[in-house]
Design a protein around this motif. Structure first.
Motif, mmCIF file in Angstrom:
data_model
loop_
_atom_site.group_PDB
_atom_site.id
_atom_site.type_symbol
_atom_site.label_atom_id
_atom_site.label_comp_id
_atom_site.label_asym_id
_atom_site.label_seq_id
_atom_site.Cartn_x
_atom_site.Cartn_y
_atom_site.Cartn_z
ATOM 1 N N UNK A 185 0.835 -1.196 0.000
ATOM 2 C CA UNK A 185 0.000 0.000 0.000
ATOM 3 C C UNK A 185 0.878 1.257 0.000
ATOM 4 N N UNK A 186 0.370 2.370 -0.559
ATOM 5 C CA UNK A 186 1.150 3.622 -0.596
ATOM 6 C C UNK A 186 1.174 4.283 0.778
ATOM 7 N N UNK A 187 1.871 3.642 1.705
ATOM 8 C CA UNK A 187 1.873 4.112 3.084
ATOM 9 C C UNK A 187 3.295 4.126 3.662
ATOM 10 N N UNK A 188 4.242 4.631 2.916
ATOM 11 C CA UNK A 188 5.605 4.732 3.425
ATOM 12 C C UNK A 188 5.644 5.782 4.538
ATOM 13 N N UNK A 189 6.193 5.413 5.665
ATOM 14 C CA UNK A 189 6.347 6.338 6.784
ATOM 15 C C UNK A 189 7.609 7.171 6.542
ATOM 16 N N UNK A 190 7.487 8.495 6.496
ATOM 17 C CA UNK A 190 8.656 9.321 6.165
ATOM 18 C C UNK A 190 9.886 9.023 7.009
ATOM 19 N N UNK A 191 9.709 8.859 8.313
ATOM 20 C CA UNK A 191 10.857 8.627 9.206
ATOM 21 C C UNK A 191 11.590 7.334 8.875
ATOM 22 N N UNK A 192 10.908 6.355 8.267
ATOM 23 C CA UNK A 192 11.543 5.082 7.923
ATOM 24 C C UNK A 192 12.709 5.280 6.964
ATOM 25 N N UNK A 193 12.609 6.272 6.082
ATOM 26 C CA UNK A 193 13.658 6.483 5.092
ATOM 27 C C UNK A 193 14.872 7.184 5.679
#
Length: 298
Positions: free
Chosen positions: A193-201
């Motif tokens: 799903x298009x739900x990348x958490x910004x902090x993960x990157x």
């Protein structure tokens, strides 16, 4: 702490550390103590800017070697195996493996004590770095978070530079660089799903890869996968505690000889046939090693 002068010094230092059931320690060896905790892709501007091309060029030139790789992480692990720069930082679960790499030769120039010379070349001090993380921060090869970080390698440099992890999550996932990143992630995980958490990157995660590579098995290997951060620095960054053990440069050779007695050497850590052949050839230069090889063959 005083520099490590022998294998017994090192083992005592490792055994003297406290054990925390909720945390896991990994080990990395640097032949020169001035080396930074930075993946090889970030050490030169040209490799950093060409990351997406390096991956494609190697796969294009040797597609048969990547047939079994189903994810970006697996491709990066294979690239690391062939010494191509990646955003992965090798570590080992075995401190003796890290000690072996810390005892590899690395020369440095120092002020000479001989009045005839201004400087002289000596063996640099090595370093074993202990990187400890909470067990709940460990990720495996099939982790969604790892897929997002690993697929950054496929994204063009100009798009990576435009990623703004301070954006609200909905806006973040609608932004062009992240939409492109999602496209790559969905190539290996169609239902993502298009739900990348910004902090993960912005994170650095310890990844346990598939144990399908002879060298990973031999070296008890794992990796830290770097997102947008380019270097791990002291101060418990990203939940990673860092300790350092200095290996005295002029004792490296003696420590390597003792490690060899424990079966930690080029032949066992690099199971490829060319490395085994080199180890056996070099072993013939020492009487003890030569007699061991000859007696085994009779």
């Amino acid at each position: 702490m005083n520099p490590i002068m022998s294998l017994s010094d090192f083992i005592a230092a490792i055994l003297g550390r406290g054990v925390e059931p909720t945390r896991l320690s990994t080990f990395r060896g640097h032949a020169n103590e001035i080396y930074t905790l930075s993946p090889s892709i970030f050490r030169r501007p040209i490799t950093r800017e060409s990351e997406h091309l390096l991956l494609r060029e190697l796969v294009s030139a040797h597609p048969e070697d990547f047939v079994a790789d189903a994810s970006a992480l697996e491709m990066l692990v294979r690239m690391q195996h062939y010494s191509l720069p990646t955003r992965l930082l090798d570590v080992s679960m075995n401190p003796l493996v890290a000690l072996y790499f810390a005892c590899e030769s690395a020369k440095k120039r120092v002020t000479s004590t001989d009045p005839r010379y201004k400087t002289q070349t000596v063996e640099a001090d090595g370093q074993v770095i202990i990187l400890t993380v909470d067990r709940n921060r460990i990720r495996y090869f099939d982790s969604d978070k790892v897929s997002c970080i690993a697929n950054l390698a496929r994204l063009r440099h100009d798009l990576k530079d435009k990623i703004d992890t301070f954006m609200p999550q909905d806006d973040f996932n609608a932004d062009l660089p992240i939409k492109r990143l999602l496209h790559f992630v969905r190539q290996e995980k169609a239902a993502f799903e298009p739900e990348i958490i910004p902090a993960d990157l912005n994170d650095i995660v310890l990844v346990k890869p598939k144990q399908s590579n002879k060298r990973i098995l031999a070296q008890a290997g794992a990796f830290f996968a770097f997102g947008l951060l380019q270097e791990l620095i002291d101060g418990n960054r990203a939940g990673i505690a860092i300790e350092r053990l200095t290996i005295q440069g002029d004792k490296k050779g003696d420590i390597l000889k003792d490690l060899d007695k424990l079966g930690i050497n080029e032949k066992t850590l690099f199971p490829e046939i060319d490395r085994a052949a080199r180890y056996l050839t070099e072993s013939l230069s020492t009487g003890v090693a030569a007699s061991r090889i000859i007696s085994a063959a009779t």
